[in-house]
Design a protein around this motif. Structure first.
Motif, PDB file in Angstrom:
ATOM      1  N   UNK A 201       0.716  -1.223  -0.021  1.00  0.00           N
ATOM      2  CA  UNK A 201       0.066  -0.019   0.009  1.00  0.00           C
ATOM      3  C   UNK A 201       0.949   1.238  -0.273  1.00  0.00           C
ATOM      4  N   UNK A 202       2.079   1.036   0.213  1.00  0.00           N
ATOM      5  CA  UNK A 202       2.994   2.302   0.297  1.00  0.00           C
ATOM      6  C   UNK A 202       2.955   3.468  -0.720  1.00  0.00           C
ATOM      7  N   UNK A 203       2.877   2.835  -2.086  1.00  0.00           N
ATOM      8  CA  UNK A 203       2.756   3.836  -3.348  1.00  0.00           C
ATOM      9  C   UNK A 203       1.300   4.429  -3.095  1.00  0.00           C
ATOM     10  N   UNK A 204       0.244   4.038  -2.819  1.00  0.00           N
ATOM     11  CA  UNK A 204      -1.120   4.653  -2.569  1.00  0.00           C
ATOM     12  C   UNK A 204      -1.018   5.598  -1.398  1.00  0.00           C
ATOM     13  N   UNK A 205      -0.334   5.279  -0.326  1.00  0.00           N
ATOM     14  CA  UNK A 205      -0.304   6.017   1.064  1.00  0.00           C
ATOM     15  C   UNK A 205       0.764   7.188   0.925  1.00  0.00           C
ATOM     16  N   UNK A 206       1.509   7.101   0.023  1.00  0.00           N
ATOM     17  CA  UNK A 206       2.408   8.129  -0.360  1.00  0.00           C
ATOM     18  C   UNK A 206       1.987   9.505  -1.269  1.00  0.00           C
ATOM     19  N   UNK A 207       0.517   9.403  -1.899  1.00  0.00           N
ATOM     20  CA  UNK A 207       0.109  10.211  -2.788  1.00  0.00           C
ATOM     21  C   UNK A 207      -0.481  11.200  -1.895  1.00  0.00           C
ATOM     22  N   UNK A 208      -1.246  11.141  -0.844  1.00  0.00           N
ATOM     23  CA  UNK A 208      -1.807  12.139  -0.016  1.00  0.00           C
ATOM     24  C   UNK A 208      -0.659  12.838   0.767  1.00  0.00           C
ATOM     25  N   UNK A 209       0.613  12.075   1.120  1.00  0.00           N
ATOM     26  CA  UNK A 209       1.610  12.602   1.640  1.00  0.00           C
ATOM     27  C   UNK A 209       2.219  13.632   1.126  1.00  0.00           C
ATOM     28  N   UNK A 210       2.496  13.134  -0.444  1.00  0.00           N
ATOM     29  CA  UNK A 210       3.085  13.925  -1.414  1.00  0.00           C
ATOM     30  C   UNK A 210       2.318  15.302  -1.780  1.00  0.00           C
ATOM     31  N   UNK A 211       1.098  15.125  -1.934  1.00  0.00           N
ATOM     32  CA  UNK A 211       0.125  16.268  -2.331  1.00  0.00           C
ATOM     33  C   UNK A 211      -0.014  17.259  -1.088  1.00  0.00           C
ATOM     34  N   UNK A 212      -0.352  16.652   0.156  1.00  0.00           N
ATOM     35  CA  UNK A 212      -0.448  17.823   0.980  1.00  0.00           C
ATOM     36  C   UNK A 212       0.552  18.135   1.620  1.00  0.00           C
ATOM     37  N   UNK A 213       1.721  17.324   1.713  1.00  0.00           N
ATOM     38  CA  UNK A 213       2.928  17.989   2.104  1.00  0.00           C
ATOM     39  C   UNK A 213       3.467  19.039   1.374  1.00  0.00           C
ATOM     40  N   UNK A 214       3.363  18.788  -0.036  1.00  0.00           N
ATOM     41  CA  UNK A 214       3.888  19.943  -0.845  1.00  0.00           C
ATOM     42  C   UNK A 214       3.131  21.080  -0.687  1.00  0.00           C
ATOM     43  N   UNK A 215       1.755  20.975  -0.682  1.00  0.00           N
ATOM     44  CA  UNK A 215       1.182  22.144  -0.558  1.00  0.00           C
ATOM     45  C   UNK A 215       1.361  23.020   0.810  1.00  0.00           C
ATOM     46  N   UNK A 216       1.352  22.291   1.951  1.00  0.00           N
ATOM     47  CA  UNK A 216       1.512  22.988   3.083  1.00  0.00           C
ATOM     48  C   UNK A 216       2.978  23.497   3.537  1.00  0.00           C
ATOM     49  N   UNK A 217       3.771  22.721   2.715  1.00  0.00           N
ATOM     50  CA  UNK A 217       5.078  23.126   3.035  1.00  0.00           C
ATOM     51  C   UNK A 217       5.607  24.351   2.042  1.00  0.00           C
ATOM     52  N   UNK A 218       4.639  24.784   0.923  1.00  0.00           N
ATOM     53  CA  UNK A 218       5.004  25.879   0.095  1.00  0.00           C
ATOM     54  C   UNK A 218       5.745  25.549  -1.196  1.00  0.00           C
TER      55      UNK A 218
END
Length: 407
Positions: A201-218
């Motif tokens: 499941x790691x590839x699927x779990x990484x998608x929200x992390x990638x999207x939200x982490x990138x947005x919130x970190x600017x």
């Protein structure tokens, strides 16, 4: 359009109004997030997400209903669409819930209700629309929706836990079905080790992390995050060979049609919004509200009632586009924080997904779970009550939405 001349609107500018509205950069996130969600769903990655949820809460009584709620939250963090979340979860977790002894009516009711998390858990298409048309930060809207989203998750899990003994014999689920090629439930000790489930499941779990982490970190904007999410989902599905190159045409077409339907609504709603501005309807509403009450508490109560009614008869995105510009200026006159009011408005309108006659989530859940709509409605009551309680908390406890400002 009938009153165009009376409102001094030149017919020749109508096409440009719709075109200029839907070609703004923030709205490009809508087709891209939808594409990413379609790729994840068609590529079978949703099954891996539900298996992880099974691992995390497998020891809870009647845990598969809790899996439905958590997996819907994960799916919402991928697609930003409530209806897409309902369809994906109904065809996966919903099917297994029925096999484990839940009635189709209850399964569909939980499926439709948990689908609301597709709007509350960022990225959220209605929040993107609100931010782009009212002019508030989409990144802040995403942050502010996390608190209400978590509260809604807890509320649905409490309702399910309370109803488990009523909807299941002895409050216990039947044993899992015979093994298949799909990821097995974590509670099956003969299945692959739990660590292997997480790896799958790691590839699927990484998608929200990638999207939200990138947005919130600017690092990137919500629109750029949507593009990255779509590209990431495409690469993962192709590398894993879950989707063939020939299947991509169907997936892209499905995402394009869904996005087109939303953008057409946005484009034509913009004409009506322009007419309302020219007729000074927002100013009139503000003046009327000020004469009725000078209390922000009473104003928000009136707004909630109005939005609940609007949500019953209008599609969520169209209602957001219509009511946002009309009510936001009035809310500002009462000193209500614009980010807080955005969450109130969008959450309130999305409850229309559960309230007939429109109620898109109900119809999708009924069709996906193959149950008559009347059976679904019989099991919906307590979930609606939970939604209204959470709505009251969101309205009158602004810290739930503005939590990020305390850090």
């Amino acid at each position: 359009m009938v009153y165009a001349e009376q409102w001094n609107i030149d017919w020749s500018v109508l096409p440009s109004i719709t075109y200029d509205t839907i070609t703004v950069f923030p709205l490009l996130a809508i087709p891209l997030f939808l594409l990413g969600g379609q790729l994840m769903s068609q590529g079978g990655l949703i099954r891996h997400l539900t298996a992880v949820c099974d691992v995390l809460i497998g020891r809870l009584q009647a845990h598969l209903g809790h899996v439905m709620v958590l997996a819907s939250a994960f799916m919402g963090a991928i697609t930003g669409s409530s209806v897409a979340t309902v369809a994906a979860m109904g065809s996966t977790v919903g099917k297994e819930m029925i096999e484990r002894g839940y009635s189709p009516g209850y399964t569909a009711a939980l499926n439709a209700s948990a689908g609301l998390l597709g709007v509350l858990i960022p990225p959220s298409i209605p929040l993107i629309l609100y931010g782009s048309i009212v002019g508030v930060s989409i990144t802040e809207l995403f942050l502010s929706s996390l608190g209400p989203g978590m509260v809604m998750i807890v509320a649905f899990m409490i309702v399910h836990a309370s109803l488990a003994r009523r909807v299941l014999p002895g409050g216990k689920e039947k044993p899992a079905a015979a093994p298949s090629s799909e990821p097995k439930p974590a509670t099956d000790t003969t299945a692959a080790p739990r660590a292997r489930i997480f790896v799958r499941a790691l590839p699927a779990l990484m998608l929200p992390v990638l999207v939200l982490g990138g947005i919130y970190s600017g690092i990137f904007t919500p629109t750029e995050a949507a593009a990255i999410a779509a590209l990431y989902a495409l690469l993962i599905t192709l590398i894993s060979r879950a989707v063939g190159v020939r299947d991509l045409e169907k997936i892209f077409l499905s995402a394009a049609l869904s996005a087109a339907a939303i953008l057409v609504i946005i484009g034509f709603t913009s004409i009506f919004n322009r007419a309302m501005v020219l007729e000074q309807v927002p100013q009139s509403i503000a003046m009327w509200a000020v004469t009725v009450t000078d209390s922000p508490i009473v104003f928000l109560l009136v707004v909630n009632v109005i939005l609940l009614i609007v949500g019953m008869f209008m599609e969520t995105n169209a209602a957001t586009l219509l009511m946002g510009p009309l009510l936001a200026p009035t809310a500002a006159k009462y000193g209500i924080d614009p980010i807080h009011f955005a969450i109130i408005l969008v959450t309130n309108i999305e409850l229309g997904l559960l309230t007939p006659p429109l109620a898109a989530n109900l119809y999708v859940a009924a069709r996906t779970n193959k149950v008559p709509i009347i059976d679904l409605l019989r099991n919906l009551g307590w979930f609606l009550v939970a939604c209204l309680i959470v709505m009251a908390l969101i309205t009158y406890v602004p810290q739930l939405s503005l939590w990020y400002r305390f850090f």
